[in-house]
Design a protein around this motif. Sequence first.
Motif, PDB file in Angstrom:
ATOM      1  N   GLY A   1       0.775   3.473  -2.978  1.00  9.37           N
ATOM      2  CA  GLY A   1      -0.299   4.448  -3.151  1.00  9.37           C
ATOM      3  C   GLY A   1       0.112   5.842  -2.720  1.00  9.37           C
TER       4      GLY A   1
ATOM      5  N   GLN B   1       0.822  -1.212   0.000  1.00  7.94           N
ATOM      6  CA  GLN B   1       0.000   0.000   0.000  1.00  7.94           C
ATOM      7  C   GLN B   1       0.856   1.262   0.000  1.00  7.94           C
TER       8      GLN B   1
ATOM      9  N   THR C   1      -6.566 -10.094  -6.686  1.00 11.20           N
ATOM     10  CA  THR C   1      -6.408  -8.658  -6.456  1.00 11.20           C
ATOM     11  C   THR C   1      -6.692  -7.907  -7.752  1.00 11.20           C
ATOM     12  N   SER C   2      -7.305  -6.753  -7.642  1.00  9.18           N
ATOM     13  CA  SER C   2      -7.733  -6.020  -8.829  1.00  9.18           C
ATOM     14  C   SER C   2      -6.553  -5.659  -9.718  1.00  9.18           C
ATOM     15  N   ALA C   3      -6.831  -5.585 -11.014  1.00 14.89           N
ATOM     16  CA  ALA C   3      -5.796  -5.201 -11.970  1.00 14.89           C
ATOM     17  C   ALA C   3      -5.249  -3.815 -11.664  1.00 14.89           C
ATOM     18  N   ALA C   4      -6.121  -2.926 -11.177  1.00 12.89           N
ATOM     19  CA  ALA C   4      -5.681  -1.561 -10.867  1.00 12.89           C
ATOM     20  C   ALA C   4      -4.673  -1.555  -9.719  1.00 12.89           C
ATOM     21  N   GLU C   5      -4.924  -2.354  -8.684  1.00 12.22           N
ATOM     22  CA  GLU C   5      -3.988  -2.399  -7.558  1.00 12.22           C
ATOM     23  C   GLU C   5      -2.668  -3.037  -7.968  1.00 12.22           C
ATOM     24  N   LYS C   6      -2.751  -4.103  -8.763  1.00 14.94           N
ATOM     25  CA  LYS C   6      -1.522  -4.724  -9.250  1.00 14.94           C
ATOM     26  C   LYS C   6      -0.717  -3.744 -10.108  1.00 14.94           C
ATOM     27  N   GLU C   7      -1.410  -2.971 -10.931  1.00 15.81           N
ATOM     28  CA  GLU C   7      -0.718  -2.023 -11.790  1.00 15.81           C
ATOM     29  C   GLU C   7      -0.082  -0.902 -10.978  1.00 15.81           C
ATOM     30  N   GLN C   8      -0.718  -0.493  -9.892  1.00 15.50           N
ATOM     31  CA  GLN C   8      -0.126   0.532  -9.017  1.00 15.50           C
ATOM     32  C   GLN C   8       1.227   0.063  -8.491  1.00 15.50           C
TER      33      GLN C   8
END
Length: 529
Positions: free
Chosen positions: A370, A367, A387-394
């Motif tokens: 972020g 985290q 885990t969401s693609a957006a979180e993985k991409e972050q």
Amino acid sequence: MRQHRRTTRLLGSLLLVTAAGVSAVGAAPTGQTPTPLGRVIPAPESVKPGGAPYRITNSTRIHVDDSREARRIGTYLAEVLRPSTGYRIPVTDRQGPGIRLKLGSKDASLGDEGYRLDSGRNGVTITARRPAGLFHGVQTLRQLLPAAVEKDSAQPGPWLVAGGTIKDTPRYGWRGAMLDVSRHFFTVDQVKRYIDQLALYKVNKLHLHLSDDQGWRIAIDSWPRLATYGGSTQVGGGPGGFYTKADYKEIVRYASSRYLEVVPEIDMPGHTNAALASYADLNCDGVAPPLYTGTEVGFSSLCVDKDVTYDFVDDVIRELAALTPGRYLHIGGDEAHSTSHDDYVKFMDRVQPVVAKYGKTVIGWHQLTGATPAKGALAQYWGLDSTSAAEKEQVAAAARNGTGLILSPADRIYLDMKYTKDTPLGLDWAGLVEVKRSYDWDPGNYLPGAPSSAVKGVEAPLWTETIATPANIDYMAFPRLPGAAELGWSPAATHDWDTYKVRLAAQAPRWDALGIGYYRSPQVDWPTG
């Protein structure tokens, strides 16, 4: 630590490993037959079996060079061998046949942690460039000897080491295990026991989760109630406990003697109820909450806008950094659900420079990506396949921008996850994690979009909401921990479940000899009798 590419030489070695190490599914070698060179965990980089075995006898000596580290490692090995063999096994700097431990190898490819082991009729020679490599070579030698070598009383033998050569270096420089001593407290001796188990599998980082909602476990002189009050309970309402500074230094010393670097974690801004209960001023409303003995997460937060918060953070990091000779300090940062995003970013922007001020490198749970990870920071990824693609991409974007990654996917190597729905210990929020699932993934290509060069290694966390005793640790860590260690050490080309499960089964008599009560997964054909 560089990653090893597939080569013709390596693949040839693997065929030798397969031929030498997978002769009978689940069968442990008899006392008259030496363990094949390839039947160890983690799988070595290169194995070339051949020649007569070496036999340890009552005339065996351990020959070391004149360095203090080599002598210390030789003494460690002798202390493993003496009780079970019944032999004197003196450690000497006079050269001769027997077991030879040599530092200062000119082979640059061995790096800081690699070693070469040569075995034949006249003895076993382990050479390395650095002490850590020599120690890791000794762990391989232990596994090549009969499992009874681990017992603390004289055994019949014979003590044979197969002939041939192993050359071995790690894939990753970070091969970690985390122990949560906050949800349930573990004594210095109990932590040492876990360190010894980790060392057998060449783990080189011990991450200690020292603070959480349920307990604060390290004495801080400038804020004494953190330990004396915040450390006075645990999950379920037990007595808790904490480490004095002398206790912590002893853990660090012992880990260092096994070539593990201690990485302390103070989780913040969330997971802080023990601190908030200890000092009312740390709360935004100035009112201290009660101590907490449950298992919920995400309800606590330091007060980001108060100056005293940063006095507290500075003092804690200063004192902990002074106790910790290692390079890293983990600041948590996960599940800060009671901290707004803007406050989270503000907090991390102020706290990361404090870590640097006291000479340490920041680590945070993923985290942290972020916010803005500090230069050189490491992010510990604990997401799931789902885990969401957006979180993985972050996380991947941060990795492309220079943030290093430690991979700890919860649905793969969280050691507190239940094996099956019937497992009496553990949790299942990340799913059920049997032994094959824990082993059968590749850190190099696990996180989409993250450069393989950003992956610094793997770490297997053991959270302790349901784990209260060393026997609980054993059951949840074994047999999954050796697989996590292999993922961190062995070349990707060795990664094969069908051959691994045979080597894993062969570890069972060793765990029995060490008093490790493990989960007998039906996915593995364990020895009988």
